[in-house]
Scaffold this active site. Sequence first.
Site, short mmCIF file in Angstrom:
data_model
loop_
_atom_site.label_atom_id
_atom_site.label_comp_id
_atom_site.label_asym_id
_atom_site.label_seq_id
_atom_site.Cartn_x
_atom_site.Cartn_y
_atom_site.Cartn_z
CB SER A 37 9.58 -79.22 -15.63
OG SER A 37 9.70 -80.61 -15.87
CB ALA A 38 10.21 -74.24 -16.55
CG HIS A 494 20.03 -85.56 -14.36
ND1 HIS A 494 20.74 -86.25 -13.38
CD2 HIS A 494 18.80 -86.10 -14.40
CE1 HIS A 494 19.94 -87.17 -12.86
NE2 HIS A 494 18.76 -87.11 -13.47
#
Length: 561
Positions: A37-38, A494
Amino acid sequence: MLSVDPNRTPVRYALTDKHSSPRTNGVFDYIVVGGGSAGCVLANRLSKDPANRVLLLEAGGRGLSPYLTIPAGRARLSDKYDWAFPAEPEKSLNGRTEEWESGKVLGGSSAINGMMWARPNADDLDEWAELGNKGWDSESMLPFIRRSESFVGPASAWRGSDGPQSVDFPGVSHPTTSMFIEASEAAGHVLNEDYNGHSQAGVALGQVTQKRGLRHSSARAYLGPARRRPNLKIVTGATVERIILEGNRAAGVEYTSGRRKVRSLCDREVVLSAGAVGSPALLMRSGIGPRDHLTSVGISAAVDLSGVGKNLQNHVYYALVFEVDVPTLNREFNAANVIKGGLDLVLRGTGSATSSFGHAVLFGGLSGERVDYGAIFSPFGIFARKENGRGRHKMSMMAESAITVRVGLLRARPRGEIKLQSKDPRQLPMISFEHLEDPQDVQDLTLACRKMREIASQPPLAGHVVRELVPGLSVDDDASWEQTLRAGVTSGKHYGGTCRMGVGEDSVVDPQLRVRGVDGLRVADMSITPVVPAANTYATALLIGEVCADLILGKGHAQDD
């Protein structure tokens, strides 16, 4: 605690030696480790300037499977797209063992997750700032959050409309979704038109990372527009084994590609975006971490950094399932409806094939106004099954028409740890975590589950609930709830906290995301979170990537005084 070994001999590599082993494969300005994602954000933002030579390394593949693109295909994804990190048996879960899911493909976990879009709320970000991370408060972060998204809903000062990440509403409507929302209101929960806006609390229609009904991962949102840039090199199937240290500077990385060992060097910075498990593991394999632990697995500590791998956090969930007298999407996921669902997706970007978990969501507080639990509503009945006797869970559809409400504790108290099993980079790190270690978490999750039962008893939903399938009404008193939760909770997937950002000696990175004691090295992923937000983590990972890009490019955010 941080200490750098002053007696170690700097390891130097000749940049022009083409015959060295492992072979040298170019010199770059920036090397980004991890195409999740990043990492995709950083690859896009850093390569926007054609003068920057950027290398993106991803251990997984490019992700060409249609099951990665069609939302409903998630249930059929191959295991090759998941790291499935091992974990120790959990005493608090009756000795059960959970494997920790993490995406092993371009886009990382955004390519395999449930596609829920939930941004970190103001309380979460303000807490980061209060812990000493100047510049990470909610007011300062809002521009970065807005620039990451393109939301199809009404424009507001809180939402972005032209960012790379597409955010939509679910492409399939079902009567039980509106029933759940109305029943939640009847139970006293506020209707929230946009839980990613001014306030997170309340019940709302879900928001998903989809575009025209298809999954819109970070690989599609950020990497797609940048792929053809000549100054961006993307290497998949590249497992980074260590960071090359030259004195106290990160000079590059060494990785395996197929059977070859390759060295890539950089003039400016290496950025780790390998995730909350992968980033601390890579630091430790490179000699950056707790000295005692590194010594125990035969690694010489170049930088004794005690916080690496510590402070691991996660959310914990339990799923309640109710049989209803309304045909649910269980009936849609069969051979007779595959063609119709496919046509709806292709022609209109809607229909059952676009379905994800979060058709409706509810965020609430158990004590006070701060959000500390959440619920995810699905208009279909699912149950978790183990595969091959392992602790890894796959979701299967129930035969009955049913609805599912996954209840999550979003401020769970346990803190775990990531450790290396050996110095062999081919061996995955081991996770030590206890999801229900704290008795108060058991009580809080029990209370949250009871709130879902209360919602199911309210009109209009109550008129259509036939019975509670899971856990069943026999589970009623505190003791039976505790037994049920310890036997049935699952990971929220998460993760964060293992390279904690902060100003204390036990922090791993400073508020500029620079690894303490090493020049030219930053971490930018969920591992830097001091406290994991009370939300799904994808939006937060993009935020971290956006901020890190600005920090690297010197655009002024969170810079030193």
